[in-house]
Write an enzyme that holds these catalytic residues in place. Structure first.
Site, PDB file in Angstrom:
ATOM      1  N   CYS A 136       0.837  -1.175  -0.099  1.00 42.15           N
ATOM      2  CA  CYS A 136       0.069   0.088   0.093  1.00 42.15           C
ATOM      3  C   CYS A 136       0.787   1.407  -0.059  1.00 42.15           C
ATOM      4  O   CYS A 136       1.443   1.784   1.102  1.00 42.15           O
ATOM      5  CB  CYS A 136      -0.824   0.105   1.332  1.00 42.15           C
ATOM      6  SG  CYS A 136      -1.815   1.562   1.376  1.00 42.15           S
ATOM      7  N   CYS A 139      -0.571   4.232   2.116  1.00 37.97           N
ATOM      8  CA  CYS A 139      -0.244   3.924   3.768  1.00 37.97           C
ATOM      9  C   CYS A 139       1.060   4.045   4.147  1.00 37.97           C
ATOM     10  O   CYS A 139       1.557   4.610   5.102  1.00 37.97           O
ATOM     11  CB  CYS A 139      -0.739   2.503   4.077  1.00 37.97           C
ATOM     12  SG  CYS A 139      -2.082   2.048   3.235  1.00 37.97           S
ATOM     13  N   ASP A 140       2.140   3.318   3.317  1.00 36.67           N
ATOM     14  CA  ASP A 140       3.385   3.469   3.578  1.00 36.67           C
ATOM     15  C   ASP A 140       4.485   4.244   2.963  1.00 36.67           C
ATOM     16  O   ASP A 140       5.727   4.386   3.489  1.00 36.67           O
ATOM     17  CB  ASP A 140       3.887   1.910   3.471  1.00 36.67           C
ATOM     18  CG  ASP A 140       3.307   0.913   4.290  1.00 36.67           C
ATOM     19  OD1 ASP A 140       2.583   1.487   5.487  1.00 36.67           O
ATOM     20  OD2 ASP A 140       2.902  -0.013   3.892  1.00 36.67           O
TER      21      ASP A 140
END
Ligand code: NAP
Length: 313
Positions: A136, A139-140
């Site tokens: 992701c 997200c990261d």
């Protein structure tokens, strides 16, 4: 056992699930939506959605998810964050049991469990998750600011991830097993022009190099057989999805890839069970097709319940 008999239990809180909830709520059906984590499903891992109509400048996945939830909740649906451990879908009363042992019952079920990112299947891929391996980018990605990363895959997810990461990272390598992207052309145009993006065509990742965290990948060119090393701190795997059907195996007809067999009517092989969104067999998996499914599934569930009630009179 919870004593309420719901009209509909919706499993999954992505765009299909929340649209089904909106339609069920508006049809005054007693509705419970169960989701495992947060609303939005895969949408919340998408930084920018440009192909959902009604947003001239595009919209971020989290905002769209929160809005879908708020909109459905205006119509008195119940929503619980629960992990489902088993589902009994045969018969007129369906049962859904969650991790704390509570069983919820309903006349109809809408399955909107979506899909999850596919793994590459490389040794230590799982062990290095969170230590450089990610599924992701939104997200990261921030953990890799000014670092070098590779994105593996050639679809819309890989391309969108690469666009996002190119704005944060020093260099982004896109490693794809063919020499043409599957992704929409618009992405290729943007990526071609980004100075810090390098395409590695016709290539597969053979090995993840690491100490405590990821330090690189060994990449094999399929045409020449040559193996090269790319040093990187992050690996973003974007090689498609697998449908979330573990709960349903053996109870519903699945296709060869594990998707629940259902046509545009969203009717599954089991009476009273409707299937909406990415988990269903369909040619195009997007937010816009998931919400359409959610609406149809709610409509079909309402029709099914009306027939059951009429028959029992
Ligand atoms: P996808 O379209 O299935 O693409 C997967 C990519 O990974 C393909 O390029 C495939 O290669 C490659 N691949 C598959 N298995 C591999 C393996 N074992 N090793 C190396 N490469 C592998 O998946 P996706 O990109 O996640 O998209 C899923 C769905 O979501 C699609 O319908 C997509 O349109 C949609 N989506 C849309 C957007 C958007 O519109 N903005 C954003 C994200 C996702 P081949 O090309 O050779 O098959």
């Amino acid at each position: 056992m919870n004593t309420i008999l719901y009209d509909v239990i919706i499993i999954g809180g992505g765009p299909a699930g929340y649209t089904a909830a909106l339609y069920c709520g508006r049809a005054a059906m007693k509705t419970l939506l169960l989701e495992k984590y947060v609303p939005g499903g895969q949408m919340v891992t998408t930084e920018h959605i440009d192909n959902y109509p009604g947003f001239p400048e595009g919209v971020d996945g989290v905002t769209l998810a929160m809005n879908m939830q708020k909109q459905a909740e205006r119509f008195q649906i119940e929503h619980k964050t629960e992990e489902i451990v088993s589902v009994k879908i045969e018969g007129l009363v369906k049962e859904v049991t969650v991790a704390n042992g509570t069983t919820y019952t309903s006349r109809a079920i809408i399955v909107a469990t979506g899909a999850s990112p596919r793994e590459l299947g490389l040794e230590e891929e799982r062990a290095l998750r969170g230590k450089g391996v990610s599924y992701c980018a939104t997200c990261d990605g921030a953990f890799f600011r000014n670092k070098t990363v590779v994105v593996i895959g050639g679809g819309d997810t890989a391309a969108a991830d690469a666009v996002f990461l190119s704005k944060l990272c020093k260099r982004v390598y896109i490693i794809h097993r063919r020499n043409i992207l599957r992704a929409a052309a618009i992405y290729y145009d943007v990526l071609k022009q980004a100075e810090n993006v390098t395409f590695v065509w016709d290539s597969t990742v053979e090995e993840i190099l690491h100490e405590q965290t990821v330090s690189g990948v060994k990449v094999k060119n399929k045409n020449t057989g040559e193996v090269t090393t790319i040093e990187c701190q992050g690996i973003f795997v974007a090689v498609g999805n697998v449908p979330n059907t573990d709960l349903l195996k053996g109870q519903l007809e699945l296709d060869g890839n594990g998707y629940v067999v259902a046509d545009e009517s969203t009717k599954s092989s089991q009476l009273g069970v409707f299937v909406a969104g990415d988990v269903r067999t369909k040619p195009l998996r997007q937010v816009v097709t998931a919400v359409a499914d959610g609406a149809v599934a709610a409509y079909m569930a309402e029709e099914y319940i009306q027939l059951q009630l009429t028959d029992s009179e």
